[in-house]
Design a protein around this motif. Sequence first.
Motif, PDB file in Angstrom:
ATOM      1  N   GLU A 102       0.752  -1.402  -0.039  1.00 42.78           N
ATOM      2  CA  GLU A 102       0.010  -0.001   0.059  1.00 42.78           C
ATOM      3  C   GLU A 102       0.826   1.213   0.086  1.00 42.78           C
ATOM      4  O   GLU A 102       0.649   2.293  -0.579  1.00 42.78           O
ATOM      5  N   CYS A 103       2.075   1.126   0.829  1.00 36.97           N
ATOM      6  CA  CYS A 103       2.947   2.326   0.829  1.00 36.97           C
ATOM      7  C   CYS A 103       3.802   2.445  -0.390  1.00 36.97           C
ATOM      8  O   CYS A 103       4.301   3.511  -0.609  1.00 36.97           O
ATOM      9  N   GLY A 104       3.886   1.405  -1.372  1.00 37.06           N
ATOM     10  CA  GLY A 104       4.917   1.668  -2.269  1.00 37.06           C
ATOM     11  C   GLY A 104       6.353   1.426  -1.943  1.00 37.06           C
ATOM     12  O   GLY A 104       7.304   2.258  -2.606  1.00 37.06           O
ATOM     13  N   ILE A 105       6.490   1.006  -0.716  1.00 36.39           N
ATOM     14  CA  ILE A 105       8.074   0.905  -0.023  1.00 36.39           C
ATOM     15  C   ILE A 105       8.769  -0.071  -0.884  1.00 36.39           C
ATOM     16  O   ILE A 105       8.286  -1.129  -0.958  1.00 36.39           O
TER      17      ILE A 105
ATOM     18  N   TYR B  84       5.031   0.808  13.090  1.00 39.28           N
ATOM     19  CA  TYR B  84       6.184   1.523  12.701  1.00 39.28           C
ATOM     20  C   TYR B  84       6.047   1.961  11.404  1.00 39.28           C
ATOM     21  O   TYR B  84       6.644   3.302  11.168  1.00 39.28           O
ATOM     22  N   LEU B  85       5.640   1.531  10.381  1.00 38.45           N
ATOM     23  CA  LEU B  85       5.451   1.892   8.925  1.00 38.45           C
ATOM     24  C   LEU B  85       4.406   3.086   8.798  1.00 38.45           C
ATOM     25  O   LEU B  85       4.767   3.965   8.157  1.00 38.45           O
ATOM     26  N   ALA B  86       3.639   2.948   9.460  1.00 35.19           N
ATOM     27  CA  ALA B  86       2.524   4.028   9.369  1.00 35.19           C
ATOM     28  C   ALA B  86       3.136   5.417  10.074  1.00 35.19           C
ATOM     29  O   ALA B  86       2.902   6.468   9.375  1.00 35.19           O
ATOM     30  N   GLU B  87       3.831   5.274  11.003  1.00 32.78           N
ATOM     31  CA  GLU B  87       4.488   6.508  11.700  1.00 32.78           C
ATOM     32  C   GLU B  87       5.671   6.985  10.712  1.00 32.78           C
ATOM     33  O   GLU B  87       5.842   8.131  10.613  1.00 32.78           O
ATOM     34  N   LYS B  88       6.376   6.043  10.322  1.00 33.22           N
ATOM     35  CA  LYS B  88       7.502   6.379   9.271  1.00 33.22           C
ATOM     36  C   LYS B  88       7.177   7.066   8.083  1.00 33.22           C
ATOM     37  O   LYS B  88       7.632   8.074   7.802  1.00 33.22           O
ATOM     38  N   THR B  89       5.862   6.425   7.439  1.00 31.18           N
ATOM     39  CA  THR B  89       5.513   7.144   6.338  1.00 31.18           C
ATOM     40  C   THR B  89       4.563   8.286   6.429  1.00 31.18           C
ATOM     41  O   THR B  89       4.130   9.039   5.778  1.00 31.18           O
ATOM     42  N   GLY B  90       3.858   8.387   7.630  1.00 28.86           N
ATOM     43  CA  GLY B  90       2.903   9.289   7.981  1.00 28.86           C
ATOM     44  C   GLY B  90       1.436   8.940   7.299  1.00 28.86           C
ATOM     45  O   GLY B  90       0.468   9.582   6.915  1.00 28.86           O
ATOM     46  N   ARG B  91       1.400   7.501   6.898  1.00 27.05           N
ATOM     47  CA  ARG B  91       0.133   7.198   6.084  1.00 27.05           C
ATOM     48  C   ARG B  91      -0.641   6.066   6.601  1.00 27.05           C
ATOM     49  O   ARG B  91       0.112   5.338   7.346  1.00 27.05           O
ATOM     50  N   PHE B  92      -1.851   5.873   6.817  1.00 27.07           N
ATOM     51  CA  PHE B  92      -2.743   5.033   6.888  1.00 27.07           C
ATOM     52  C   PHE B  92      -3.004   4.989   8.391  1.00 27.07           C
ATOM     53  O   PHE B  92      -3.132   3.995   9.110  1.00 27.07           O
ATOM     54  N   LEU B  93      -2.915   6.181   9.005  1.00 22.93           N
ATOM     55  CA  LEU B  93      -3.184   6.410  10.549  1.00 22.93           C
ATOM     56  C   LEU B  93      -3.726   7.765  10.806  1.00 22.93           C
ATOM     57  O   LEU B  93      -3.604   8.800  10.071  1.00 22.93           O
ATOM     58  N   PRO B  94      -4.666   7.837  11.802  1.00 20.58           N
ATOM     59  CA  PRO B  94      -5.129   9.298  11.890  1.00 20.58           C
ATOM     60  C   PRO B  94      -3.910  10.184  12.179  1.00 20.58           C
ATOM     61  O   PRO B  94      -2.994   9.935  12.617  1.00 20.58           O
ATOM     62  N   ALA B  95      -4.389  11.503  11.923  1.00 23.53           N
ATOM     63  CA  ALA B  95      -3.392  12.397  12.083  1.00 23.53           C
ATOM     64  C   ALA B  95      -2.852  12.429  13.420  1.00 23.53           C
ATOM     65  O   ALA B  95      -3.930  12.326  14.475  1.00 23.53           O
ATOM     66  N   ALA B  96      -1.682  12.919  13.944  1.00 21.74           N
ATOM     67  CA  ALA B  96      -1.329  12.930  15.325  1.00 21.74           C
ATOM     68  C   ALA B  96      -1.983  14.077  16.324  1.00 21.74           C
ATOM     69  O   ALA B  96      -2.354  13.663  17.346  1.00 21.74           O
ATOM     70  N   SER B  97      -2.817  14.818  15.442  1.00 27.56           N
ATOM     71  CA  SER B  97      -3.726  15.792  16.255  1.00 27.56           C
ATOM     72  C   SER B  97      -4.970  15.266  16.526  1.00 27.56           C
ATOM     73  O   SER B  97      -5.657  15.776  17.567  1.00 27.56           O
TER      74      SER B  97
ATOM     75  N   TRP C  27     -15.091   1.802   6.689  1.00 26.50           N
ATOM     76  CA  TRP C  27     -13.656   1.335   7.357  1.00 26.50           C
ATOM     77  C   TRP C  27     -14.025   1.294   9.038  1.00 26.50           C
ATOM     78  O   TRP C  27     -14.410   1.894   9.695  1.00 26.50           O
ATOM     79  N   ILE C  28     -12.667   0.539   9.225  1.00 30.63           N
ATOM     80  CA  ILE C  28     -12.760   0.535  11.051  1.00 30.63           C
ATOM     81  C   ILE C  28     -12.673   2.076  11.630  1.00 30.63           C
ATOM     82  O   ILE C  28     -13.306   2.184  12.488  1.00 30.63           O
ATOM     83  N   LEU C  29     -11.739   2.593  11.026  1.00 27.40           N
ATOM     84  CA  LEU C  29     -11.432   4.299  11.331  1.00 27.40           C
ATOM     85  C   LEU C  29     -12.027   4.742  10.612  1.00 27.40           C
ATOM     86  O   LEU C  29     -12.889   4.533   9.763  1.00 27.40           O
ATOM     87  N   GLY C  30     -12.040   6.273  10.427  1.00 28.86           N
ATOM     88  CA  GLY C  30     -12.845   7.232   9.547  1.00 28.86           C
ATOM     89  C   GLY C  30     -12.186   6.845   8.080  1.00 28.86           C
ATOM     90  O   GLY C  30     -13.024   6.833   7.155  1.00 28.86           O
ATOM     91  N   ASP C  31     -11.055   6.482   7.848  1.00 27.06           N
ATOM     92  CA  ASP C  31     -10.462   6.352   6.360  1.00 27.06           C
ATOM     93  C   ASP C  31      -9.801   4.774   6.761  1.00 27.06           C
ATOM     94  O   ASP C  31      -9.652   4.304   7.604  1.00 27.06           O
ATOM     95  N   TYR C  32      -9.702   4.252   5.468  1.00 22.52           N
ATOM     96  CA  TYR C  32      -9.075   3.023   5.298  1.00 22.52           C
ATOM     97  C   TYR C  32      -7.551   3.103   5.850  1.00 22.52           C
ATOM     98  O   TYR C  32      -6.888   4.011   5.599  1.00 22.52           O
ATOM     99  N   SER C  33      -7.267   2.108   6.786  1.00 22.28           N
ATOM    100  CA  SER C  33      -6.177   2.624   7.642  1.00 22.28           C
ATOM    101  C   SER C  33      -5.244   1.192   8.086  1.00 22.28           C
ATOM    102  O   SER C  33      -5.693   0.015   7.555  1.00 22.28           O
ATOM    103  N   ILE C  34      -4.123   1.163   8.791  1.00 28.91           N
ATOM    104  CA  ILE C  34      -3.592  -0.058   9.205  1.00 28.91           C
ATOM    105  C   ILE C  34      -4.534  -0.859  10.261  1.00 28.91           C
ATOM    106  O   ILE C  34      -4.455  -2.262  10.020  1.00 28.91           O
ATOM    107  N   ALA C  35      -5.760  -0.580  10.555  1.00 27.85           N
ATOM    108  CA  ALA C  35      -6.599  -1.233  11.364  1.00 27.85           C
ATOM    109  C   ALA C  35      -7.157  -2.150  10.478  1.00 27.85           C
ATOM    110  O   ALA C  35      -7.463  -3.312  10.772  1.00 27.85           O
TER     111      ALA C  35
END
Length: 244
Positions: free
Chosen positions: A21-24, A80-93, A158-166
């Motif tokens: 998903e992250c294209g890593i 770890y990957l979500a925090e590294k890329t800033g993707r697929f997790l809710p914003a820090a705020s 989705w489990i959270l607002g958007d498609y995510s690691i959940a």
Amino acid sequence: MIDLYYAPTPNGWKAAIMLEECGIDYHPNLVRLTEGDQFTPDFLAISPNAKIPAILDHDPAPGWGDAPVPVFESGAILLYLAEKTGRFLPAASDLRGRKEMMEWLFWQVGNQGPMGGQLSHFRNYAPDDQKSYGFNRYLGEYDRNLGVLENRLAGRDWILGDYSIADMLIFPWAFIAKPLGASLDAFPNVAGWRARIKARPAVQRAIDLNKSDQNRGRHRVDNNKVLFNQSAASLRSGPREGCS
Ligand SMILES: N[C@@H](CCC(=O)N[C@@H](CS)C(=O)NCC(=O)O)C(=O)O
């Protein structure tokens, strides 16, 4: 580049889905679980629980230092990957969103995953004369968890607002409901969500990885000395000889 230590199982798919998903840039290393690769010293140095998935990140983010970062446990890898890329997790705020992400992450690795894993064991591998108590117990728990998921997905895509690691963590164990002897017929929200995730090209690529090495119930408890009847001795004695 990230080394992925992997086998084509539900827990292995979780990490492969996130990397896709992250294209890593990643290199999949097949861990032959029935051969005991998980008990080699090199693998245990990365994954001390002797299970896949695990990763070794050769390009850690700034602040992590230069040494490669090993991560084991699927929930920790996706976080770890979500925090590294800033993707697929809710914003820090989004504190409530982050709290909900952790709830569903821990629910998956502490409930749905282990119950599904034990259900698979009793359905596919337990000797017939020892099957029924464990099978019924874990089928009930797996079904209960489908009910939890069904309720959560009412009115949500989705489990959270958007498609995510959940979603990525929870999907693989719902994906294999039928081979586990369960049915999604009574869980239309889960069935629709499963279909949405399954249709994603990144998810397809992840579940196709090393597809020919999928177990598909071929290994029986009586013909596999590595996967079953493990103990602490398995960690000490290395591949093949580890399990009595
Ligand atoms: N809690 C772990 C579970 C991992 C797990 O159970 N992996 C299985 C494959 S699906 C495994 O490596 N089994 C090898 C063994 O039991 O020896 C996670 O979520 O990463």
